[in-house]
Design an enzyme around this catalytic site. Structure first.
Site, PDB file in Angstrom:
ATOM      1  N   HIS B 339       0.818  -1.214   0.000  1.00  0.00           N
ATOM      2  CA  HIS B 339       0.000   0.000   0.000  1.00  0.00           C
ATOM      3  C   HIS B 339       0.847   1.257   0.000  1.00  0.00           C
ATOM      4  CE1 HIS B 339      -3.240  -2.788   1.245  1.00  0.00           C
ATOM      5  NE2 HIS B 339      -4.016  -1.913   0.656  1.00  0.00           N
ATOM      6  N   GLY B 340       2.038   1.183   0.529  1.00  0.00           N
ATOM      7  CA  GLY B 340       2.854   2.385   0.527  1.00  0.00           C
ATOM      8  C   GLY B 340       4.191   2.145   1.183  1.00  0.00           C
TER       9      GLY B 340
END
Lengths: 371, 476
Positions: B339-340
């Protein structure tokens, strides 16, 4: 439930609904809301009409000034001799818009005085009283050296003057100068700015649905059930236009009637008076006289002319009048009530919480600063 | 171009649909596919034309790898090497654009370092189409799929409803649909269903998610101290915003694809109704969970070669050995990192990994909790963990956590309007008890009730179309 029609027909109906929704939005936006919410440049429409989507209760106006003498804005100040320094909320920043929107210009023109307006917003101050005290204690007032400070506050926000107020606060001069240099916007508004958050400039807009809801809602409810703007009927025409007998006002003006904690009862007003007296004494040490100008809320002022009086009148001025004062009080309530009795129209703007130039003129024809 | 924009709804989608079926009705099926591919690339390039060559390059490399895999002998070393090359390429491709700065930051921060951060823009959808193509290569390795036509493969990757943020589709579940005869001609039932699901998704995004987004942003980004009430309104607002934003997007993707007679897999199945963390992950971002299970968890946790070949794979719940535990933790950490590139995402993933392990061991004890407490525990954990997902830094997350446990005071949610509290709890009840969009799709009939329903949804959704906001998952 059974299938009443085919999938093909459902698709067609859906496309028709989409088309209909687009058409509805386009028509309502173009014909009604666009001009109400995003008027042409230079044209102003009051926040009450905009928030209540009352496009037929508007008084579109332009800002013009035709008085012989004008007040100074802080950005224009370059050490001139100042007679009156005004500090206040949106009323002091010409919030009502329209012709001669600054009451300071009437002071300057009618009484030939040098007037400077200071849109003060000091973060460390809990209220305007503390802001003024900070200006005094930080040496700012010595530089300006006015004869008078006119402190203006609208009645619906005046409760803050009743709270604990520390008049001993100050700021380093450099910090204060920096703060004042960056002050471009008007001082804190009368009301929570979130109330007046208007939708953007696009025809697909929630404003169009709100218009429909309010259009129907105002038939059944004084505030269309959910609006912050109340619409009530007067027994005479006191505004220009087709709906001159309609009074628009904000629900915030009713807080002090409905919320005991915000009630401007005698005790609260006594505390306000005490704090004002303390500030006046502080200013007197630097030979500055304090003039206090509370602004009556629109509902209370026009209440005697309402067909149905659902809420009580504010007793703020009645309580304040008989209190012993070190400062001077501009009894705007008495002055404007007397004006209204003559049947003058548009003393306040029909579509706004602010008063018009007529109120400013009336007040400063009657109240004189001593030379 | 966003799904929730006027350009997409009134121009792009109708134009692509009309031309696509125009070609198909005249038996120009291949031309129809070229049109769809062109439209998809236009849709992708609308964000930034620079991204298109990157996407094309990725497609080219993966397609070539797939072709070579198809031609190589089964169980040969070359075959395994080709698969490794393909996977490494995709990981490096993703890693360079998404994680390079994360790893460079501590090096650059060193006093003797003279390097600078790479000023890279994250190509849109890279996280999604990379995983999709890795899955294609692995499926190709196991001979579960094969694509020898470049047009078809390109369409598989770029088909615009699922290109930007999923659902992550497998080659074997999408491309056979394009090959079927009944896909090429317009189908009013699919059109009706597509319109219904699309506008439900639009409503979820522009009316529900964006409303809660205002309060979530206020709490996370604008307030320096949160009391108990404010912290819980903030965290619940974000939980609802994230769910409605992402599931709304998915609905719009599924609805758009449905109009083309393509069924995309379900991605959300009322995740907040879950009674345990394992059930939650079977309901939230289903296609990503599926991908991680099939392509990460199984290879990591299974010992035997036969299992690795996807034969007789033991049920995950039956495995609590060290390998399985390790696999779960690795999968969830990677889930977070996907996600990041940030510590908050990593910690979020680890928390979920630990929660999954705790659930496994608890299950073995065979002492289930009462349903209400199981739900409360699950939702409470998920809601609390989302704070890390949203916070811009650990300090931001701690600010909210301090508020949630009352360290900053047990006050009422006075920073938010009363309607915020009402809406949070009302919408939560709807999420828990109302049917989701997949269930609505199954119940749909073309009658007056549904027509009125869609009329209301369309009317309110279109009215809120003016303030276009990005989908949260586009950032990933």
């Amino acid at each position: 439930m059974k299938c009443l029609f085919s999938y093909q027909r459902f698709c067609l109906l859906t496309l028709l609904i989409i088309g209909g929704a687009l058409l509805f939005n386009l028509l309502v936006w173009q014909l009604l809301n666009r001009q109400l919410l995003t008027p042409d440049e230079g044209v102003y429409i009051g926040e009450l009409a905009q928030t209540g989507y009352l496009y037929d209760h508007t008084a579109p106006r332009r800002n013009t000034i035709d008085l012989p003498r004008k007040h100074l804005r802080y950005a224009e100040y370059a050490g001139q001799k100042i007679d009156v320094l005004t500090i206040g909320d949106s009323f002091s920043q010409g919030g009502g818009n329209g012709p001669n929107r600054f009451y300071q210009d009437y002071i300057a023109s009618l009484q030939n005085l040098a007037v400077l307006n200071l849109p003060v917003k000091i973060d460390s101050a809990n209220n305007l009283l503390e802001s003024v005290a900070i200006l005094v204690n930080s040496g700012f007032m010595e530089r300006i050296d006015p004869r008078y400070i006119l402190l203006q506050r609208s009645e619906q926000n005046i409760y803050e003057f009743a709270e604990t107020t520390d008049l001993g606060k100050s700021l380093p001069p450099e910090q204060l100068d920096s703060m004042l240099a960056n002050t471009n916007a008007p001082a804190d508004s009368d009301t929570d700015p979130g109330i007046f958050n208007l939708p953007g400039n696009h025809f697909l807009n929630p404003a169009n649905l709100k218009w429909l809801w309010y259009k129907i809602g105002y038939f059944f409810s004084r505030n269309a059930f959910i609006s912050h703007v109340y619409l009530e009927e007067l027994d005479r025409s006191l505004f220009s236009g087709a709906h001159g007998d309609a009074l628009l006002f904000l629900d915030k003006a009713l807080d002090k009637h409905r919320d005991k904690q915000k009630a401007l009862d005698e005790r609260a007003v006594r505390r306000i008076n005490e704090n004002l007296n303390r500030l006046a004494s502080l200013l007197a040490e630097t030979n500055i006289r304090l003039v206090f100008m509370p602004v009556p809320d629109k509902y209370s002022l026009y209440r005697p002319y309402l067909r149905e009086k659902h809420y009580s009148r504010s007793a703020f001025f009645e309580h304040l009048r008989w209190q012993p004062k070190v400062y001077q009080l501009i009894d705007t309530d008495a002055i404007l009530a007397k004006e209204l009795k003559t049947g003058v129209k548009d003393l306040y703007w029909i579509d706004d919480t602010h008063w018009s130039w007529k109120a400013s003129r009336a007040i400063f024809e009657q109240f004189r600063f001593e030379k | 171009m966003l799904f929730n924009s006027s350009a997409y709804i009134f121009f792009f989608l109708p134009a692509v649909l009309l031309v696509y079926f125009f070609f198909n009705q005249r038996h120009l099926v291949k031309l129809g596919k070229y049109w769809l591919l062109t439209a998809s690339l236009f849709f992708y390039g609308f964000w930034n034309p620079f991204y298109v060559p990157l996407l094309a390059g990725s497609i080219g490399v993966n397609f070539t790898c797939g072709i070579l895999l198809g031609r190589s002998a089964q169980r040969s070393r070359i075959r395994r090497t080709l698969l490794c090359i393909g996977i490494v390429f995709n990981i490096l491709f993703l890693g360079y654009f998404k994680y390079a700065n994360f790893f460079l930051t501590p090096i650059i921060a060193h006093p003797v370092s003279s390097y600078d951060l790479l000023h890279l823009a994250l190509p849109l959808a890279i996280s999604f189409f990379t995983l999709q193509q890795i899955a294609y290569l692995v499926d190709g390795y196991y001979q579960q799929t094969c694509e020898s036509n470049f047009l078809n493969y390109s369409l598989f990757v770029t088909f615009f409803p699922q290109l930007i943020a999923g659902p992550i589709v497998r080659h074997g579940e999408m491309m056979p649909q394009f090959a079927r005869l009944k896909t090429v001609l317009p189908n009013y039932r699919n059109l009706a269903l597509g319109l219904l699901i699309f506008f439900i998704g639009l409503f979820k995004k522009v009316v529900v998610a964006d409303t809660f987004g205002v309060w979530a942003t206020q709490g996370f980004d604008q307030m320096t101290v949160l009391n108990f009430g404010n912290a819980w309104v903030t965290s619940l607002s974000y939980s609802l915003q994230l769910y409605f934003d992402f599931s709304g997007y998915t609905d719009m993707a599924i609805g758009s694809a449905c109009m083309f007679n393509i069924n995309l897999p379900q991605n959300f199945n009322s995740p907040y109704k879950a009674f345990n963390i394992q059930e939650f992950w079977r309901r939230w971002h289903i296609t990503l969970s599926r991908w991680l299970y099939d392509y990460l968890y199984v290879p990591l946790s299974c010992r035997s070669e036969s299992a690795k070949l996807r034969e007789n794979i033991p049920h995950p719940n039956q495995r609590t050995n060290y390998r399985a535990v390790q696999a779960v933790v690795v999968v969830f950490v990677l889930y977070g990192v996907w996600h990041g590139a940030g510590w908050t995402f990593m910690i979020w993933g680890m928390l979920h990994g630990v929660a999954s392990m705790v659930h496994r061991f608890w299950q073995k004890r065979r002492t289930p909790l009462p349903r209400w407490s199981a739900w409360l525990l699950t939702f409470g954990f998920v809601n609390t963990a989302w704070v890390l997902f949203r916070a811009l830094s650990l300090d931001d997350a701690l600010k909210v956590y301090r508020g949630m446990i009352g360290v900053s005071g047990f006050g009422m949610p006075d920073a938010f309007p009363p309607i915020a509290v009402t809406l949070v709890f009302s919408v939560l009840l709807i999420v828990l008890f109302a049917p989701n969009s997949t269930e609505l799709k199954e119940r749909f009939r073309p009658n007056l009730v549904w027509t009125l329903f869609i009329a209301a949804v369309i009317t309110v959704s279109l009215a809120n179309l003016s303030h276009v906001t990005e989908f949260l998952y586009l950032r990933f």
